[in-house]
Design a protein around this motif. Structure first.
Motif, PDB file in Angstrom:
ATOM      1  N   GLY A  76       0.976   4.162  -3.187  1.00 11.65           N
ATOM      2  CA  GLY A  76       0.756   5.806  -2.881  1.00 11.65           C
ATOM      3  C   GLY A  76      -0.263   6.178  -1.817  1.00 11.65           C
ATOM      4  O   GLY A  76      -0.551   6.940  -1.661  1.00 11.65           O
ATOM      5  N   ASP A  77      -0.478   5.016  -0.861  1.00 14.08           N
ATOM      6  CA  ASP A  77      -1.508   5.300   0.027  1.00 14.08           C
ATOM      7  C   ASP A  77      -1.049   6.075   1.239  1.00 14.08           C
ATOM      8  O   ASP A  77      -2.100   6.561   1.867  1.00 14.08           O
ATOM      9  N   GLN A 122       0.676  12.048   3.057  1.00 11.12           N
ATOM     10  CA  GLN A 122      -0.625  11.821   3.338  1.00 11.12           C
ATOM     11  C   GLN A 122      -0.764  10.472   4.503  1.00 11.12           C
ATOM     12  O   GLN A 122      -2.051  10.223   4.675  1.00 11.12           O
ATOM     13  N   ARG A 142       0.828  -1.123   0.154  1.00 10.84           N
ATOM     14  CA  ARG A 142       0.038   0.069  -0.103  1.00 10.84           C
ATOM     15  C   ARG A 142       0.973   1.280  -0.211  1.00 10.84           C
ATOM     16  O   ARG A 142       0.385   2.336  -0.684  1.00 10.84           O
ATOM     17  N   PRO A 145      -5.585  -1.135   9.238  1.00 11.96           N
ATOM     18  CA  PRO A 145      -5.303  -1.260  10.481  1.00 11.96           C
ATOM     19  C   PRO A 145      -4.122  -2.409  10.698  1.00 11.96           C
ATOM     20  O   PRO A 145      -3.676  -2.672  11.807  1.00 11.96           O
ATOM     21  N   LYS A 159      -4.906   9.134   5.383  1.00 11.35           N
ATOM     22  CA  LYS A 159      -6.272   9.304   4.675  1.00 11.35           C
ATOM     23  C   LYS A 159      -6.944   7.811   3.951  1.00 11.35           C
ATOM     24  O   LYS A 159      -7.671   7.786   3.699  1.00 11.35           O
ATOM     25  N   ALA A 160      -5.913   6.857   3.916  1.00 10.91           N
ATOM     26  CA  ALA A 160      -6.048   5.817   3.572  1.00 10.91           C
ATOM     27  C   ALA A 160      -5.708   4.689   4.380  1.00 10.91           C
ATOM     28  O   ALA A 160      -4.701   3.705   4.188  1.00 10.91           O
ATOM     29  N   PRO A 161      -6.335   4.570   5.417  1.00 12.10           N
ATOM     30  CA  PRO A 161      -5.642   3.941   6.848  1.00 12.10           C
ATOM     31  C   PRO A 161      -5.750   2.321   6.630  1.00 12.10           C
ATOM     32  O   PRO A 161      -6.618   1.778   5.665  1.00 12.10           O
TER      33      PRO A 161
END
Lengths: 298, 402
Positions: B186-187, B305, B182, B325, B321-323
């Motif tokens: 680019g996450d 980000q 991820r 867990p 912004k794009a978590p």
């Protein structure tokens, strides 16, 4: 025959099959009562088909056949066929969950030419949480259940089966016969990605379509798919794969304006928690024919 | 044709080494007669019978796909200890510096190279030359020429349809793999900077004997035989850095030293460095091998980000912004080795010889060496300078038996 030749052959075969279906132009299959608010058009150079708002569907859908639904979404017919899903180990930017294998798609389907726009989402769902706002910007900030709800509402309104594509259907349509990492042209011609987007979404169809007329399969908004995610893409030869029965994350395909180019490749697979409404994920829907006969209307 | 007759017709060794193995090889169930069972397994030689060597020998046997048939170590007691435990013939338990040559001369299909890092390049190259599949512990070398040797051996292995796998445990973990993927996609946006740490108490003690045999027994204390802590152990965290960034550093600058240990040939107690990566990405690296906690291997890389956070045997997650867990990675130390042992067998059976673990292992190994050179010299050292210098480390082992 190498992979590229194989995929190309399958793609051409699919197009020819679809064209043959169109060419027979059997009006007898046109339903007596046209679906409400559905418009249909034939490709400019294609065989005759009914056109105009409120008119009938294409008699025999084939590659290149188009239609427009009640909220202005343009659909293109994708014929059944076979393709090489995944990527070669030497493909730059690939991840190891893209094991190349042969996939057969046994039923044709209609797929939206663009990602669902904010205007279309607003019409169906009655709200729009996407930011920035713009009628022709892709809908976003929507969870996977909300994407499914969108399909269900459209299905109920029009009496058809709207669904999210499986990731196999998605990649089949994305590749449109191309084995290369990006279909329809060079990366910059077909995709909004992190390095050319200004890190913001753009109006749909702002880039060149692929060979089957689909825009923004690479980049702009990433797109929810139907499948649960698993690293293993399945058997060496798969027929209409639809993902595992269990899992925690849903597949997302195509990459986005906020992803690097490697994530926008045809074979690139991503997965997200279905409950997360993210600013970079939207959707593109398909219509599945009611009958396995590809000549039937959706 | 049943499996047994096919095995017999093809010849077991050709069966294991050739592409034909991909479609037909089957690990037979233990319930089958012993002779048939033995013929179905990968004949394994173990090079290095110290702590990790004897430990990983057990894991190979537990896998079920291997039969340990030969072992070697400089020290006869260590080789014999493993041999006795696994019921090897005494003739297949080898000692001396050239023990690996004798292991390779035994009837082995594959070798696991767990000897001190100083010896691994020559042993791996000889194994590939002899037509053996190679399972190599990390690090794979202590210097640039050693890395070059491993890189070439990996390519040669592919050409000879041999499997060459480097045993980095973190790369097998699903949470690490998903989080790194991820981040690479680019996450977390564009990478900016990060921190990486590798901190533990004394592992090999404080003192280094002066004689050759003493050094070989306590090789982890010898900065040449081990490559120093930054190469021998801290490579775990530096490997994660290069994995996330998917690039080699351009330069390193920093320091390191000894407060607890003494002696020019002895490993450092600590390293503090800054690695400069392409696009201006900077990583602060800190390591310790003395004293007491907090311990662990962890990395945090910040992007425009979000951030990726990884802990060896702890939490792995993505913030922003794009978590993602993620989750707790559990016992990577053992689970990772078990996974790599299984992958090694599967790759041999399937004829999968892309040997994809070699290039990233060479990259992180060279990254560790770059940091060591920068700390030893106290100067900023570029990657190109390191490669051009091509410095070879040599340890005088006069007095050791061949």
């Amino acid at each position: 025959m190498n992979q590229r030749q194989r995929v190309f052959r399958v793609g051409i075969a699919g197009i020819l099959a679809g064209a043959a279906l169109l060419a027979c132009g059997c009006k007898r299959d046109v339903p007596k009562t046209p679906p409400p608010t559905m418009a249909a058009t034939a490709p400019a150079s294609g065989p005759a088909s009914v056109t105009g708002a409120g008119a009938t569907m294409p008699a025999h859908p084939g590659a290149g056949a188009t239609m427009v639904n009640s909220v202005g979404m343009k659909f293109l017919y994708v014929p059944p066929g076979e393709f090489r899903m995944g990527s070669d180990p030497a493909e730059p930017g690939r991840h190891d969950d893209e094991t190349a294998h042969d996939v057969k798609i046994t039923r044709g389907f209609w797929i939206a030419a663009t990602e669902v726009t904010q205007a279309q989402w607003q019409k169906v769902m009655g709200l729009n949480r996407a930011e920035p706002k713009g009628e022709n910007l892709p809908a976003s900030r929507l969870s996977w259940p909300q994407a499914v709800e969108f399909c269900q509402k459209l299905s109920q309104a029009e009496g058809r089966t709207y669904r999210l594509p499986t990731e196999a259907q998605w990649e089949y349509a994305c590749r449109s016969g191309a084995a290369e990492p990006y279909s329809g042209g060079k990366l910059e011609e077909v995709a909004w990605h992190m390095d050319n987007s200004g890190e913001a979404p753009h109006e749909v169809a702002g880039k060149k379509p692929n060979a089957w007329g689909l825009h923004d399969m690479h980049g702009n908004a990433a797109e929810w798919c139907r499948d649960l995610y698993q690293r293993d893409l399945g058997p060496a030869q798969a027929v209409d794969p639809a993902g595992p029965g269990e899992g925690n994350a849903r597949v997302v395909r195509g990459g986005s304006w906020g992803h690097f180019a490697r994530a926008c490749r045809s074979a690139a697979r991503a997965s997200f928690n279905p409950a997360y409404p993210l600013d970079r994920i939207g959707l593109r829907v398909i219509i599945e024919p009611k009958s396995p006969n590809p000549s039937s209307n959706p | 044709m049943d499996r047994t007759s096919k095995n017999t017709r093809l010849g077991r060794r050709a069966f294991l080494a050739g592409a034909a193995a991909a479609a037909t090889f089957t690990i037979l169930k233990p319930a089958l007669v012993r002779g048939t069972e033995a013929n179905s397994k990968i004949a394994l030689g173990l090079i290095g019978c110290g702590g990790r060597g004897s430990w990983i020998a057990d894991l190979f046997v537990k896998n079920g796909g291997y039969q340990l048939v030969s072992c070697g170590d400089y020290f006869a007691d260590r080789a014999q200890g493993v041999g006795k435990k696994h019921k090897l013939d005494a003739a297949n338990c080898h000692a001396g510096l050239s023990n690996y040559k004798k292991v390779l001369a035994d009837k082995v299909d594959a070798v696991a190279i767990i000897d001190p890092p100083y010896f691994r390049p020559a042993q791996a190259a000889a194994a590939v030359q002899a037509g053996k599949h190679v399972f190599a512990a990390k690090p794979i070398a202590v210097d640039v020429p050693g890395c070059t040797t491993i890189e070439a051996a990996g390519k040669q292995a592919t050409g000879k349809k041999l499997v060459f796998l480097v045993d980095f445990q973190t790369r097998t973990n699903a949470f690490y793999r998903e989080a790194v993927k991820r981040a690479q996609n680019g996450d977390i946006g564009r990478l900016v900077n990060g921190t990486s740490n590798c901190c533990y108490p004394f592992i090999f003690g404080k003192d280094l004997p002066a004689d050759a045999e003493g050094r070989l027994r306590k090789w982890g204390m010898d900065k040449v035989l081990s490559g120093d802590i930054i190469v021998e152990q801290n490579i775990h965290t530096l490997d994660v850095d290069t994995w996330i960034i998917d690039a080699a550093p351009l330069a390193a600058v920093g320091t390191g030293g000894r407060k607890c240990r003494k002696g020019d040939d002895v490993i450092f107690d600590y390293f503090n460095l800054v690695f400069e990566y392409p696009d201006g990405v900077a990583v602060s690296f800190h390591s310790r091998q003395f004293g007491a906690g907090p311990d662990g291997i962890n990395n945090v890389m910040f992007g425009t980000q979000g951030a990726i956070e990884t802990h060896y045997e702890g939490a792995v997650r993505i913030h922003g912004k794009a978590p993602y867990p993620g989750g707790s990675t559990g016992n990577i130390y053992e689970d990772g080795a078990v996974a790599n042992i299984a992958t090694f067998a599967d790759s041999i059976k399937a004829g999968k010889v892309d040997n994809a673990t070699v290039p990233p292992s060479v990259r992180s190994n060279l990254t560790s060496i770059l940091g060591r050179i920068a700390a030893y010299t106290g100067k900023k050292v570029t990657w190109d300078e390191m490669i051009k210098a091509n410095e070879k480390l040599i340890r005088n082992l006069d007095g050791a038996k061949d």
